[in-house]
Design an enzyme around this catalytic site. Sequence first.
Site, PDB file in Angstrom:
ATOM      1  N   CYS A  80      17.067 -36.089 -35.362  1.00 34.89           N
ATOM      2  CA  CYS A  80      18.358 -35.442 -35.558  1.00 34.89           C
ATOM      3  C   CYS A  80      19.463 -36.483 -35.486  1.00 34.89           C
ATOM      4  CB  CYS A  80      18.576 -34.322 -34.547  1.00 34.89           C
ATOM      5  SG  CYS A  80      19.326 -34.827 -33.008  1.00 34.89           S
ATOM      6  N   GLU A  81      20.442 -36.308 -36.355  1.00 41.40           N
ATOM      7  CA  GLU A  81      21.503 -37.310 -36.439  1.00 41.40           C
ATOM      8  C   GLU A  81      22.516 -37.172 -35.304  1.00 41.40           C
ATOM      9  OE1 GLU A  81      23.046 -36.610 -40.320  1.00 41.40           O
ATOM     10  OE2 GLU A  81      24.501 -35.117 -39.662  1.00 41.40           O
ATOM     11  N   HIS A  82      22.450 -36.115 -34.543  1.00 41.53           N
ATOM     12  CA  HIS A  82      23.411 -35.933 -33.454  1.00 41.53           C
ATOM     13  C   HIS A  82      22.964 -36.617 -32.169  1.00 41.53           C
ATOM     14  CE1 HIS A  82      24.287 -32.118 -35.917  1.00 41.53           C
ATOM     15  NE2 HIS A  82      25.141 -33.062 -36.242  1.00 41.53           N
ATOM     16  N   HIS A  83      21.658 -36.682 -31.953  1.00 38.39           N
ATOM     17  CA  HIS A  83      21.149 -37.246 -30.698  1.00 38.39           C
ATOM     18  C   HIS A  83      20.132 -38.364 -30.897  1.00 38.39           C
ATOM     19  CE1 HIS A  83      22.348 -33.015 -29.898  1.00 38.39           C
ATOM     20  NE2 HIS A  83      22.930 -33.565 -28.858  1.00 38.39           N
ATOM     21  N   GLN A 121      18.179 -30.425 -39.817  1.00 43.43           N
ATOM     22  CA  GLN A 121      17.136 -29.637 -40.484  1.00 43.43           C
ATOM     23  C   GLN A 121      17.664 -28.934 -41.732  1.00 43.43           C
ATOM     24  OE1 GLN A 121      14.799 -27.127 -37.869  1.00 43.43           O
ATOM     25  NE2 GLN A 121      14.218 -25.786 -39.557  1.00 43.43           N
ATOM     26  N   HIS A 149      13.040 -28.971 -31.880  1.00 34.92           N
ATOM     27  CA  HIS A 149      14.003 -30.062 -31.721  1.00 34.92           C
ATOM     28  C   HIS A 149      13.986 -30.566 -30.283  1.00 34.92           C
ATOM     29  CE1 HIS A 149      16.296 -29.488 -35.594  1.00 34.92           C
ATOM     30  NE2 HIS A 149      15.495 -28.437 -35.578  1.00 34.92           N
ATOM     31  N   CYS A 151      15.997 -32.534 -28.934  1.00 32.06           N
ATOM     32  CA  CYS A 151      17.344 -32.568 -28.345  1.00 32.06           C
ATOM     33  C   CYS A 151      17.655 -31.230 -27.680  1.00 32.06           C
ATOM     34  CB  CYS A 151      18.404 -32.935 -29.375  1.00 32.06           C
ATOM     35  SG  CYS A 151      18.598 -31.773 -30.715  1.00 32.06           S
TER      36      CYS A 151
END
Length: 187
Positions: A80-83, A121, A149, A151
């Site tokens: 995931c690009e956030h975490h 996703q 996920h 995260c």
Amino acid sequence: MQVTEQIKALADNYSSVIDIIGEDKSREGLLATPERVAKSMVFLTSGYGMDPAAVINSAKFKEEYKDMVLVKDIEFYSMCEHHILPFFGKVHVAYVPDGEIVGLSKIPRVIDIFAKRLQVQERLTVEIRKCLDENLHPKGVAVAVEAQHLCMQMRGVQKQGALTRTMDVSGIFKQKEKLEEFLNAIG
Ligand code: ZN
């Protein structure tokens, strides 16, 4: 950037990370860790240097087949690009050809290229669908992704085993009957 430069730069940064979190980077078990993580990161993001459209275009064949083609339960691993933590699960891809089919092994290959980038996703789902639409021009494409996920599971809300499902469809799969056929087939 060359791969060797990439690994070197990443390793330097991971070495700082180890320092900053309060670890002793000269500890035996951690000595080779920055370089190991750097190599792993280069591999896990290797999709940036690859062209998914070329994969489809390298294996298109004229065929009369007119029904749904479904490849289901394709395993994938992404981050995931956030975490920058993994999310992983299964992708189901269906299309209805319009004169041309694609070599079946190319579908997992395309998924892998998009998955080996920093992702969400939702976008992964749409990118797979669009790649097939734009390069194979079928009567319709349906993509469903089910993923866990880390995260969500390792931090924050800690909902163990929660499954996120996303879906994107085009063309003939917008018809209720065809969409139901897809949904029934993937279970
Ligand atoms: Zn995340």
